[in-house]
Enzyme design. Structure first.
Site, short mmCIF file in Angstrom:
data_model
loop_
_atom_site.label_atom_id
_atom_site.label_comp_id
_atom_site.label_asym_id
_atom_site.label_seq_id
_atom_site.Cartn_x
_atom_site.Cartn_y
_atom_site.Cartn_z
N PRO A 17 12.42 -36.48 1.30
CA PRO A 17 13.05 -35.21 1.30
C PRO A 17 12.92 -34.87 2.64
O PRO A 17 11.73 -34.22 2.91
CB PRO A 17 12.54 -34.66 0.27
CG PRO A 17 11.08 -35.15 -0.02
CD PRO A 17 11.27 -36.43 0.41
N ASP B 45 9.49 -34.00 7.27
CA ASP B 45 9.07 -34.27 5.76
C ASP B 45 9.20 -32.86 5.09
O ASP B 45 8.02 -32.12 5.31
CB ASP B 45 8.01 -35.02 5.75
CG ASP B 45 7.69 -35.61 4.30
OD1 ASP B 45 8.22 -35.14 3.33
OD2 ASP B 45 6.98 -36.79 4.13
N HIS B 46 9.53 -32.44 4.07
CA HIS B 46 9.66 -31.19 3.33
C HIS B 46 8.62 -31.09 2.35
O HIS B 46 8.46 -30.26 1.84
CB HIS B 46 11.09 -30.70 2.87
CG HIS B 46 11.27 -29.47 2.59
ND1 HIS B 46 10.32 -28.40 2.55
CD2 HIS B 46 12.25 -28.64 2.56
CE1 HIS B 46 10.86 -27.09 2.58
NE2 HIS B 46 12.10 -27.37 2.39
N ARG B 47 8.00 -32.29 2.08
CA ARG B 47 6.76 -32.27 1.06
C ARG B 47 5.61 -31.64 1.67
O ARG B 47 4.88 -31.18 0.91
CB ARG B 47 6.49 -33.86 0.85
CG ARG B 47 7.71 -34.55 0.04
CD ARG B 47 7.29 -36.01 -0.24
NE ARG B 47 7.26 -36.85 0.96
CZ ARG B 47 6.82 -38.06 1.22
NH1 ARG B 47 6.60 -38.51 0.19
NH2 ARG B 47 6.81 -38.73 2.47
N ILE B 48 5.51 -31.84 3.07
CA ILE B 48 4.29 -31.19 3.66
C ILE B 48 4.47 -30.18 4.77
O ILE B 48 3.85 -29.60 4.97
CB ILE B 48 3.53 -32.29 4.49
CG1 ILE B 48 4.40 -32.99 5.40
CG2 ILE B 48 2.93 -33.19 3.28
CD1 ILE B 48 3.44 -34.19 6.17
#
Length: 454
Positions: free
Chosen positions: A256, A426-429
């Protein structure tokens, strides 16, 4: 040209050995029985951690040539580079199993090495067997269709009527004693057809209704879309590099991502570049140095998430820079870019570009980046989005510097050179605030670039 030694295993009498086994120091001969190796298989080496197969670019040696330990024998194309492969043993190249232009899986035999001329015929026979009997894919077990489950037809419970609501309605309407009927439905259920039959009513033919066929449950995957063929078109298979790029791009779709754009004034950077260009410094080196300095202050943008459950703060800032080469794309890596001065960084970058275009990069020189820079500004592109490479947290897309009308705090207009920078993360981190803060720091370094030369 880069080189790598391949390993071989004793054929017939010894099992397959992994390439790393041949780097081990041999034990004392006095403690082990002496093994006389006669025929050895030359295996396709793994030239990178992602390589699953290799292509034979050319055989440096021909069948019948004598080989000396450490001598280059064959040139192999991996997914990113061409490498000379050396032999670990003295002997004679008795037979070539995989010819030039052909591919083989990592670990598969590509040639046969004989120790002496006496074993050449046996080695050729072994090669002929391997060439004529390629490994067969496992045939799927014949599918046995299970019979449809039997519908239970147990009679209804005595004294209890089992009928559909519509059947009861029809029975009342046509004055049929439903309790005397024998149902033909599941579990003895009385159906509307049973009532109509008892009342002497001929069922009307049902209207033709077109029902879309349900997809077969046995089909495991959706069939590939078919496209109309254009007459005269030519199908060109992917090269190893193109296949690797395709695989990485598809893999990146599972991450994502989000994108943030930021305009940056470049007048001061352009002036600095005009001064240092004479000393061999490139604009790419300036941008890579500025990105590395900004990443020092924002380590989360240099972080990596690989399993979706945790992320890693990388101990080094390795700036990968996208480079277009013939029939492909590669990202040479400037290791520890934050610790190198601008002039050494630029020198290393030129060396990497030369090796990349000659397809001589070692794996660690293109697969160890922690942040990627893609600069299409040199081609006049003013803005674009970049696709996040697998295993990294962010990639920066740099557009061209162009004159733009800007206003200051007092509302006065002026013309300044600006470039638009877009970062995919990376929108997870990495979150929006993280990326905004990083871009603010990067902008300050670009607009006040004196620190780049320190």
């Amino acid at each position: 040209m880069a080189s790598l030694s391949f390993s071989s295993a004793v054929s017939t009498s010894t099992p397959f050995l992994r390439p790393s086994a041949f780097f081990l120091k041999p034990r004392s001969i006095s403690r082990l029985p002496l093994v006389h190796a006669k025929i050895r298989e030359i295996f396709m080496p793994a030239l990178s951690s992602t390589m699953t197969e290799g292509k034979i670019v050319s055989w440096i040696k021909s069948e019948g040539d004598a080989l000396t330990k450490g001598e280059s024998v064959v040139v192999v194309e991996s997914d990113k580079a061409d490498m000379d492969v050396e032999t670990f043993y003295d002997g004679i190249l008795a037979a070539i199993v995989v010819n030039e232009g052909e591919t083989a899986l990592v670990g598969a035999p590509i040639g046969i090495l004989a120790e002496t001329e006496a074993e050449i015929d046996e080695a050729k026979a072994k090669a002929a067997v391997q060439s004529s009997s390629p490994p067969k894919a496992e045939e799927p077990a014949p599918k046995v269709e299970a019979p449809p489950p039997a519908v239970a037809s147990a009679p209804a419970t005595p004294g209890k009527l089992v009928a559909t609501p519509y059947a009861k309605k029809l029975a009342k309407q046509h004055k049929v004693d439903i309790n005397k009927l024998v149902g033909t439905g599941p579990f003895g259920r009385v159906t509307p057809e049973d009532v109509e039959k008892a009342a002497g009513i001929t069922a009307l033919p049902k209207a033709n209704v077109v029902v879309a066929a349900a997809p077969a449950a046995a089909t495991p995957a959706k069939a590939a879309a078919s496209y109309p063929e254009i007459p005269g078109s030519t199908i060109v298979p992917f090269t190893g590099m193109q296949a690797a790029v395709s695989k990485n791009m598809v893999e990146s779709l599972s991450v994502p991502t989000f994108r943030v754009g930021y305009p940056i004034a470049t007048d001061a950077l352009d002036a600095l570049y005009a001064k240092v260009k004479k000393k061999g410094v490139t604009m790419t080196a300036l941008l890579a140095k500025a990105a590395a300095m900004a990443l020092v202050q924002h380590p989360v943008v240099n972080a990596t998430c690989k399993d979706g459950k945790s992320f890693t703060y990388n101990s080094s800032i390795n700036i990968a820079v996208a480079v277009a080469i013939n029939d492909g794309l590669i990202t040479p890596v400037l290791h520890d870019a934050d610790k190198l001065d601008l002039y050494l960084l630029s020198k290393k970058w030129k060396e990497l570009v030369e090796k990349a275009r000659a397809k001589q990069l070692q794996p660690q020189e293109y697969n160890s980046g922690t942040f990627t820079l893609s600069n299409l500004g040199m081609f006049g592109v003013d803005r674009f989005d970049a696709i996040l490479p697998p295993g990294q947290g962010a990639i920066m897309a740099v557009g061209a510097s162009k004159p733009s009308v800007v206003t200051d705090k007092e509302g006065f207009f002026s013309v300044k050179n600006q470039m638009l920078v877009n970062v995919t993360a990376d929108h997870r981190i990495i979150y929006g605030a993280d990326l905004a803060a990083f871009l603010q720091t990067f902008s300050k370094i670009i607009e006040n670039p004196d620190s780049l030369t320190l």
